[in-house]
Structure formats: structure tokens, C-alpha cells
Design a protein around this motif. Structure first.
Motif, short mmCIF file in Angstrom:
data_model
loop_
_atom_site.label_atom_id
_atom_site.label_comp_id
_atom_site.label_asym_id
_atom_site.label_seq_id
_atom_site.Cartn_x
_atom_site.Cartn_y
_atom_site.Cartn_z
N GLN A 6 0.84 -1.19 0.00
CA GLN A 6 0.00 0.00 0.00
C GLN A 6 0.88 1.24 0.00
OE1 GLN A 6 -3.13 -1.50 3.24
NE2 GLN A 6 -3.78 0.40 2.23
N CYS A 23 -3.05 0.23 -4.00
CA CYS A 23 -2.83 -1.09 -3.41
C CYS A 23 -2.43 -2.07 -4.49
CB CYS A 23 -4.12 -1.56 -2.72
SG CYS A 23 -4.12 -3.30 -2.23
N CYS A 91 -5.95 -2.12 2.67
CA CYS A 91 -6.26 -2.95 1.53
C CYS A 91 -5.91 -4.38 1.92
CB CYS A 91 -5.43 -2.49 0.33
SG CYS A 91 -5.42 -3.63 -1.05
#
Lengths: 112, 112
Positions: A6, A23, A91
Motif C-alpha cells: 500500500q 494497493c 487494503c
């Protein structure tokens, strides 16, 4: 390193601005999930993509949008930012639906 | 909204003792998962138990599931200071698009 990347790790921005969180899922994982974690709301599911298509939507505000690209990376766009949007945004990815998730280290968003 | 609720919210024990955390949920599930989160970092998947399973072990972790009571417990045996973290249960509910709903978490502190 979990395999889910990320960027950025930290983001400080002003109210009313727009930001994009990125992400990259773990290699081979087709599902990507976005979660928001705040002190008062806990971990809230925002949206899921599977192989480029939106699969499920949670408590995602209309000011927020996301997409998954052909290379399977995903972006979460947050616009017209408010102070209350300050949170950790995670994420996660999974190789199959109904399995365990691999989480990224998150993006800490601070809106000032 | 949170499907799972952990109990207790916080737990403090001495190294070597066992730690038990409970999770209750509301709807029928495909599976229930437990995750650990060190302060401000990404969640790490610990264990997954399917709805047709009653107990599962992984190292010092033991998870039970009682679908009739809609509850699960996570037992960490012979705790270590490194086990200090927040622990979350997450449910993969049926008819929920295969996304996980997380509880509020239990903050575990293991004192050396």
C-alpha cells in the motif's frame, strides 16, 4: 512483508482535497478489499473487487470511489475530504472468496 | 455495522498464562476468522474455522465455534509478551458477498 503493498504509508491533506490510495495485491490474488479503521467506528468494509469487477459494496461514502485495474492493482479515491475521514485505510487481498485475507500495512490519512 | 462483538474489550495477563477471547455474531456464517493487529499495523490472519467445524488448533492457538449460540472463542496458551496485540474476529456471512465483517476487537496485554 505480507505481499500486499500500500502506498503512501502516510498522507496529510487539507479539508476539501482529493487523494488517491494505491494497493498492489499479493501475487496470484484476484480479490481486493478496502477497509477503513477509525477509533470510533472500528474496521469498516468499504468495497471489494474481484478480477477487475466490483463484487460487494459496504459503507462507502459517495465521495469515495475505487477501481481495480487489469494488472489487479487497485486505487481508492477519496474526495471532498472532511476531518472525519481521518483514519487508517487498509487494503487486503485473497486468493479465493471465503478464505483468509492478507492485509497491507495501511495508509494513515490525516485530514487537517 | 459490526457483525461480531468481542469480549472482553481489554485483557491483561502475565506471561505464561492463558488468554481467552470470545466473539459473538448475529447471522449465519460460512466461516469465522481470527486476526491479530499490532498497534497501528496491518492485520495478520491467524486461523479460519468453517461453519461445520467445532474446534481447530494452530500452534498455541485453539479456536472453538458454536453455531447454535453464534459464538466463538480464541484461546492462546502459554502467552508471551510478543502476543500483546489486538485480536479481531471476522465473519464471512452467508449472502453477504463474501466480504468479512470485523468485530471491535480485544486488546490483549501480556506482561513479562
Amino acid at each position: 512483508d505480507s505481499g500486499v503493498t500500500q502506498t503512501p504509508k502516510h498522507l496529510i491533506t487539507a479539508t476539501g482535497q482529493r487523494v488517491t490510495l494505491r494497493c498492489s495485491p499479493r501475487s496470484g490474488d484476484l480479490s481486493v478489499y478496502w477497509y477503513q479503521q477509525s477509533l470510533d467506528q472500528g474496521l469498516q468494509f468499504l468495497i471489494q473487487y474481484y478480477n477487475g469487477e466490483e463484487r460487494a459494496k459496504g459503507n462507502i461514502l459517495e465521495r469515495f470511489s475505487a477501481q481495480q485495474f487489469p494488472d489487479l492493482h487497485s486505487e481508492l479515491n477519496l474526495s471532498s475530504l472532511e476531518l472525519g475521514d481521518s483514519a487508517l485505510y487498509f487494503c487486503a487481498s485473497s486468493v479465493e472468496q471465503g478464505g483468509g485475507y492478507t492485509f497491507g500495512s495501511g495508509t494513515r490519512l490525516t485530514v487537517v | 455495522s459490526q457483525q461480531g462483538e468481542e469480549d472482553p474489550q481489554a485483557l491483561s495477563i502475565q506471561e505464561g498464562e492463558n488468554a481467552t477471547m470470545n466473539c459473538s455474531y448475529k447471522t449465519s456464517i460460512n466461516n469465522l476468522q481470527w486476526y491479530r493487529q499490532n498497534s497501528g499495523r496491518g492485520l495478520v490472519h491467524l486461523i479460519l474455522i468453517r461453519s461445520n467445524e467445532r474446534e481447530k488448533h494452530s500452534g498455541r492457538l485453539r479456536v472453538t465455534l458454536d453455531t447454535s449460540k453464534k459464538s466463538s472463542s480464541l484461546l492462546i496458551t502459554a502467552s508471551r509478551a510478543a502476543d500483546t496485540a489486538s485480536y479481531f474476529c471476522a465473519t464471512d456471512a452467508r449472502n453477504a458477498g463474501n466480504m468479512l465483517t470485523f468485530g471491535g476487537g480485544t486488546r490483549l496485554m501480556v506482561k513479562p
